[in-house]
Design an enzyme around this catalytic site. Structure first.
Site, PDB file in Angstrom:
ATOM      1  N   SER A   1       1.019  -1.284   0.012  1.00 30.27           N
ATOM      2  CA  SER A   1      -0.058   0.108  -0.036  1.00 30.27           C
ATOM      3  C   SER A   1       0.949   1.198   0.074  1.00 30.27           C
ATOM      4  O   SER A   1       1.982   1.357   0.613  1.00 30.27           O
ATOM      5  CB  SER A   1      -0.942   0.272   1.196  1.00 30.27           C
ATOM      6  OG  SER A   1      -1.486   1.356   1.579  1.00 30.27           O
TER       7      SER A   1
ATOM      8  N   LYS B   1       1.969  -3.376   6.747  1.00 31.11           N
ATOM      9  CA  LYS B   1       2.372  -3.420   5.518  1.00 31.11           C
ATOM     10  C   LYS B   1       3.972  -2.996   5.242  1.00 31.11           C
ATOM     11  O   LYS B   1       4.489  -3.696   4.420  1.00 31.11           O
ATOM     12  CB  LYS B   1       1.755  -2.291   4.628  1.00 31.11           C
ATOM     13  CG  LYS B   1       0.135  -2.635   4.466  1.00 31.11           C
ATOM     14  CD  LYS B   1       0.130  -4.005   3.545  1.00 31.11           C
ATOM     15  CE  LYS B   1      -1.630  -4.567   3.375  1.00 31.11           C
ATOM     16  NZ  LYS B   1      -1.583  -5.856   3.021  1.00 31.11           N
TER      17      LYS B   1
ATOM     18  N   TYR C   1      -2.281  -0.211  10.513  1.00 25.24           N
ATOM     19  CA  TYR C   1      -2.429  -0.943   9.262  1.00 25.24           C
ATOM     20  C   TYR C   1      -1.283  -0.887   8.421  1.00 25.24           C
ATOM     21  O   TYR C   1      -0.827  -1.741   8.052  1.00 25.24           O
ATOM     22  CB  TYR C   1      -3.751  -0.505   8.479  1.00 25.24           C
ATOM     23  CG  TYR C   1      -3.733  -0.776   7.022  1.00 25.24           C
ATOM     24  CD1 TYR C   1      -3.974  -2.366   6.720  1.00 25.24           C
ATOM     25  CD2 TYR C   1      -3.523   0.069   6.059  1.00 25.24           C
ATOM     26  CE1 TYR C   1      -4.044  -2.364   5.095  1.00 25.24           C
ATOM     27  CE2 TYR C   1      -3.466  -0.249   4.887  1.00 25.24           C
ATOM     28  CZ  TYR C   1      -3.614  -1.370   4.301  1.00 25.24           C
ATOM     29  OH  TYR C   1      -3.475  -1.804   3.150  1.00 25.24           O
TER      30      TYR C   1
END
Length: 336
Positions: A126, A155, A151
């Site tokens: 991402s 990643k 989050y």
């Protein structure tokens, strides 16, 4: 006909990638625990492609269940790993759940790859790994800044895990795809973004326009951008899906420069939240009911891509712009 295992295959990006893989001659198998998805989407995939896709309803954090899928499919040529918890706000509220889920699932996949001799993996990363980037547009060599959410940190950590894994396992190949803001739907309107608890901007816009929400909130209008709202790079989901197909083709053809490579996937343009709303209003020929609210925890100010490397190495180009995104998203919303 190479067989590709798609984790998170019933999800938004996963289901569109199933279609693109099948359209390009691949056989596909899905794993999805259906926490944020429904197997009903596979009916749409079948209607588009004529192919029935098998989904294993298991949790990738369950090592034994994951291993059983690999045992059942000893001919897997590659893996596209989408499966992860993905909501920024939820990750701020439940950080340990996000670390446990997103990292354990990746580790189990990598261990099964080693055990069963699967050599190729595409990792769904991402643009959030860049944090509040110090340069725009970001390139693959842009340094990571502090992650703005748990989050995003999962990643970043997932990328580091893959890099260390590939450094040790020289016969294993990984492509890390850092993509920006996927949106839109398949032109057929047979598949699109699921209706469960929409938090991404485009489905929130379409739900508001359809009357499912009384209004929507623009989180912050005091950022140092051209109109005060956050800047994002919106990429059509079918362009994004095709990049995954091209990445697996790239690995299967042994065209990689190293056994762990990274590519940005965006259209290379920044669009503010308010500009996205205006683009929708023009496509739908209606005004949207929205209010300006405070900033939201976890949001970066601005992020958009330099995608030159994906074009040069993968032969990938984004063919659709913000108007195509809004048109297909609105057609999907009206259909569902």
């Amino acid at each position: 006909m190479s067989k590709i295992l798609v984790t998170g295959g019933c999800g938004y990006i996963g289901s569109h990638t199933l279609v693109d893989l099948i359209d390009n001659g691949f056989e596909v198998v899905s794993i999805d625990n259906l926490i944020n998805a429904s197997e009903n989407i596979l009916d749409g995939v079948k209607a588009i492609t004529g192919k029935t896709v098998q989904n294993y309803h298991i949790d990738l954090c369950d090592k034994a269940a994951t291993r059983a899928v690999f045992q059942a499919h000893p001919d897997i040529a590659g893996i596209i790993h989408f499966a992860a918890l993905k909501y920024v706000g939820e990750s701020v509220e439940q950080p340990l759940r996000y670390f446990r889920n997103n990292l354990d699932s990746l580790l189990n996949i990598l261990e099964c790859m080693l055990e069963f001799g699967v050599k190729n993996i595409i990792f769904s990363s991402s643009c959030s790994v860049y944090g509040n980037a110090t340069e725009l547009p970001v390139t693959e060599s842009t340094p990571f800044q502090n992650a703005e959410s748990p989050y995003a940190r999962t990643k970043q950590m997932g990328e580091h895990i893959l890099q260390d894994f590939c450094f040790q396992e020289k016969n294993t190949n990984a492509v890390i795809l850092r993509y920006f803001n996927p949106a839109g739907a398949h032109e057929s309107t047979l598949i699109g973004e699921a209706a469960t608890a929409a938090t991404n901007l485009v489905p929130v816009i379409t739900e508001t326009a359809a009357g499912k929400r009384a209004s929507m909130t623009v989180f912050g209008a005091d950022y140092p951008t051209r109109d005060g709202s956050c800047v994002r790079d919106y990429i059509h989901v079918m362009d994004l899906a095709n990049a995954h197909t091209k990445a697996i083709q790239y690995l299967l053809a042994n065209r990689q420069e190293s056994n762990c490579e990274t590519f940005n996937l965006g259209i290379g343009e920044g669009v503010t939240v308010l500009e996205a709303i205006k683009a929708f209003e023009e496509v739908a020929s209606q005004k949207l009911n929205y209010v300006i609210g405070p900033r939201r925890a976890g949001d970066v100010i601005a992020i958009y891509a330099n995608n030159n490397r994906a074009t040069a190495r993968l032969g990938w180009l984004a063919k659709r712009g913000i108007s195509d995104i809004m048109r297909t998203a609105w057609e999907w919303e009206q259909k569902r």
